[in-house]
Design an enzyme around this catalytic site. Sequence first.
Site, PDB file in Angstrom:
ATOM      1  N   THR A 166      -5.990   3.998  -5.297  1.00 25.29           N
ATOM      2  CA  THR A 166      -6.020   3.093  -6.462  1.00 25.29           C
ATOM      3  C   THR A 166      -7.199   2.118  -6.466  1.00 25.29           C
ATOM      4  O   THR A 166      -7.453   1.471  -7.478  1.00 25.29           O
ATOM      5  CB  THR A 166      -4.731   2.248  -6.513  1.00 25.29           C
ATOM      6  N   HIS A 226      -7.033   4.905   5.455  1.00 25.32           N
ATOM      7  CA  HIS A 226      -6.485   3.790   4.671  1.00 25.32           C
ATOM      8  C   HIS A 226      -4.978   3.988   4.514  1.00 25.32           C
ATOM      9  O   HIS A 226      -4.503   5.112   4.301  1.00 25.32           O
ATOM     10  CB  HIS A 226      -7.162   3.709   3.302  1.00 25.32           C
ATOM     11  N   SER A 246     -10.045  -4.888   3.047  1.00 24.87           N
ATOM     12  CA  SER A 246      -9.585  -4.769   1.661  1.00 24.87           C
ATOM     13  C   SER A 246     -10.515  -3.819   0.916  1.00 24.87           C
ATOM     14  O   SER A 246     -11.670  -4.157   0.633  1.00 24.87           O
ATOM     15  CB  SER A 246      -9.589  -6.151   0.996  1.00 24.87           C
ATOM     16  N   GLU A 274      -2.889   3.378   2.188  1.00 20.15           N
ATOM     17  CA  GLU A 274      -2.418   3.997   0.951  1.00 20.15           C
ATOM     18  C   GLU A 274      -2.591   5.510   0.998  1.00 20.15           C
ATOM     19  O   GLU A 274      -1.717   6.271   0.557  1.00 20.15           O
ATOM     20  CB  GLU A 274      -3.178   3.402  -0.246  1.00 20.15           C
ATOM     21  N   HIS A 281       0.805  -1.227   0.000  1.00 27.78           N
ATOM     22  CA  HIS A 281       0.000   0.000   0.000  1.00 27.78           C
ATOM     23  C   HIS A 281       0.832   1.267   0.000  1.00 27.78           C
ATOM     24  O   HIS A 281       0.301   2.359  -0.169  1.00 27.78           O
ATOM     25  CB  HIS A 281      -0.942   0.002   1.205  1.00 27.78           C
TER      26      HIS A 281
END
Length: 340
Positions: free
Chosen positions: A191, A151, A249, A153, A101
């Site tokens: 993403t 998150h 996820s 990322e 990530h």
Amino acid sequence: MVTASGHATAADVSAPSDALTTGASPRKRVLLAAPRGYCAGVDRAVLTVERALDQYGAPVFVRKQIVHNKHVVQTLEERGAVFVEENEEVPEGSIVIFSAHGVAPEVHEQASQRRLKTIDATCPLVTKVHKEALRFADEGYDILLIGHEGHEEVIGTTGEAPEHIKLVDGPEGVADVQVRDPSRVAWLSQTTLSVDETEQTVAKLRERFPLLIDPPSDDICYATQNRQVAVKRIAPQSDLVIVVGSANSSNSVRLVEVALEAGAKSAFLVDRAEEVDPAWFDAVTTVGLTSGASVPEELVQGVLALLAERGYTDVEDVRSAQEKLLFALPHELRRNLNAE
Ligand code: SF4
């Protein structure tokens, strides 16, 4: 045809089969979406941990879950990977792998202060977004990063230019965004978002900031897009869609939402076959099945076996794209980190 970045083009999306178009079969059936499961970035990240274990022996430390899948993490733990939340938990001088990530630059700095030997398994498509953020920040833009608060990322990308990046968590977040100069604003995204919802968010952002600059190429990656296209093809025919994936996820959770939006009568996320609830099958003739980008195929096969036990033996593959993208392993694996 698949473009250099692995995107499906219109030519990849074949016409629906008879079974899909008529939907008339009374037999219990499964529509098995493809592409599903492992993407190139997850494959690379998991292989990275396995290679590091082979090369250096256990334990190998991994900061955060290497990919967001319980089964993968447990399997690697059994082989000797030790998952930690932060660098401080890693003994000085040890090897640590950063997850797919991505991490903020300050995580690299902390690792260097602790003399950690790092292997960076950040997906190259996440790195691409980091570079875009740096470039826009260097040019003085405020960057509206569409993504989910907290998150990993998003935390990593924000860390590249914290003074310039504002998080926009979906269309509802647009009204609250404040920028320094409305004429110098760009957007980027996580993403693994819903393609459709992100388009809505961007449209709202553009209403507020007509001079909004787009990213140079799609930030929502090819794998996220392809799995959403695939689930959209099976959802309208499905009484029930089962998405295999873990609750943390992002791309797996989005598949459940996309399935419901595309017409599935019901849709659920399960980590493995044992979590499938028998009550879901009431009046269900057609089950759609897919999996998120961090899910090994064996878990999907487990659900297929359970469906077969319940009489869903007629399995039809519904493929909407071919994926051939592969990433080279991190360059750190080509050196002897212990000799440095
Ligand atoms: Fe990379 Fe996309 Fe896979 Fe994430 S989902 S690891 S961005 S290919």
